[in-house]
Design an enzyme around this catalytic site. Structure first.
Site, mmCIF file in Angstrom:
data_model
loop_
_atom_site.group_PDB
_atom_site.id
_atom_site.type_symbol
_atom_site.label_atom_id
_atom_site.label_comp_id
_atom_site.label_asym_id
_atom_site.label_seq_id
_atom_site.Cartn_x
_atom_site.Cartn_y
_atom_site.Cartn_z
ATOM 1 C CD GLU A 289 -2.854 -1.325 0.465
ATOM 2 O OE1 GLU A 289 -3.072 -0.341 -0.269
ATOM 3 O OE2 GLU A 289 -3.510 -2.380 0.419
ATOM 4 C CG ASP B 141 5.992 12.136 1.235
ATOM 5 O OD1 ASP B 141 6.364 12.372 2.406
ATOM 6 O OD2 ASP B 141 5.211 11.216 0.955
#
Length: 292
Positions: free
Chosen positions: A12, A126
């Site tokens: 995920e 990020d």
């Protein structure tokens, strides 16, 4: 989707589910990133599509290649080149010991990829070990480049996992909204220290307040002279005046003096003072390094 045969779910990601898959025509192994769209959304925002199509033009050996964008009314699937593992998994397999030359090679490749994207005005925003991928040849590639601009900087993974703050610079933690390439350089510094310590994170904070305290306890709380813009940031609040740790020797014991100097230049609280990717590649730390 008939072009690709799903083989297994890899994990995920921040934006959705990732599958290992095979191109039915060429038999090439790829990674499919199925981006989740909010149910009340009108499908894929056109701004996101525009951003993503720009990413197809980012061709560099240290950037994970975006091969294809598959777009149907409610679904967006990004087709990326496949890499065997990410840096986090790599750390788990190296048992607390990483050869200094591998540390240098990985940082060099990280900076090469960053320099390339920054020269094209694309920020990552990020960066963390989970989106640095490593293939069997020891090549490091940056994944998820530009997705933060297309979809917004994630506050939490859609799987409800909180996005880590460990690699975010003080200006962003204080609510800065105008980002520059310096956001990625701070993250690169945190990852450099983690490489030097074979996978031990430098600032593993629990929340924004704890994160800033950890940073200031190590680097010293910045004064207004050192960082004039700090007090103007939207979420600024004063912190105790922690003194800076005199030397990083105890923090990254396996890193040599030039490595520590480079680390200090990456970890500047004031974003204006942070070294750029191009400057970092010219640093004496790399003077004896021969790129493969």
């Amino acid at each position: 989707m008939q072009k690709y045969e799903k083989l297994e779910k890899i994990g995920e990601g921040t934006y959705g589910t990732v599958f290992k898959a095979k191109n039915r025509e060429t038999h090439e192994i790829v990674a499919l990133k199925r981006v989740r769209l909010d149910d009340d959304d009108e499908g894929v925002p056109s701004s996101a599509l525009r951003e993503i199509c720009l990413l197809k033009e980012l061709k560099h050996k240290n950037i994970v290649r975006l091969h294809d964008v598959l777009h149907s009314d409610k679904k967006l699937t990004l087709v990326f080149e496949f890499c065997d593992q990410d840096l986090k998994k790599y750390f788990d397999s190296c048992n607390g010991d990483l050869d200094p030359e591998i540390v240098k090679s990985f940082l060099f490749q990280l900076l090469k990829g960053l320099g390339f994207c920054h020269s094209r005005n694309v920020l990552h925003r990020d960066l963390k070990p989970q989106n640095l991928l490593i293939n069997r040849n020891g090549e490091l590639k940056l994944a998820d480049f530009g997705l933060a601009r297309a979809f917004g900087i994630p506050v939490r993974c859609y799987s409800a996992e909180v996005v880590t703050l460990w690699y975010r610079p003080p200006d962003v933690l204080f609510g800065a909204k105008l980002y520059s390439t310096s956001i990625d350089m701070w993250s690169a510094g945190c990852i450099f220290a983690e490489l030097a310590n074979a996978g031990r994170p430098l600032f593993p904070g629990n929340d924004v307040d704890d994160q800033l305290k950890r940073i200031f306890r190590l680097l010293g709380t910045p004064t207004e002279e050192q960082w004039p813009a700090m007090t103007k940031l939207p979420d600024y609040k004063p912190y105790p005046m922690y003194p800076a740790t005199t030397s990083l020797v105890n923090v990254v014991p396996k890193l040599n003096a030039t490595g520590r100097d480079l680390l200090q230049n990456l970890l500047k609280c004031n974003p204006v003072q942070r070294i750029s990717a191009e400057e970092a590649l010219q640093h004496p730390y790399f003077s004896d390094f021969c790129p493969p």
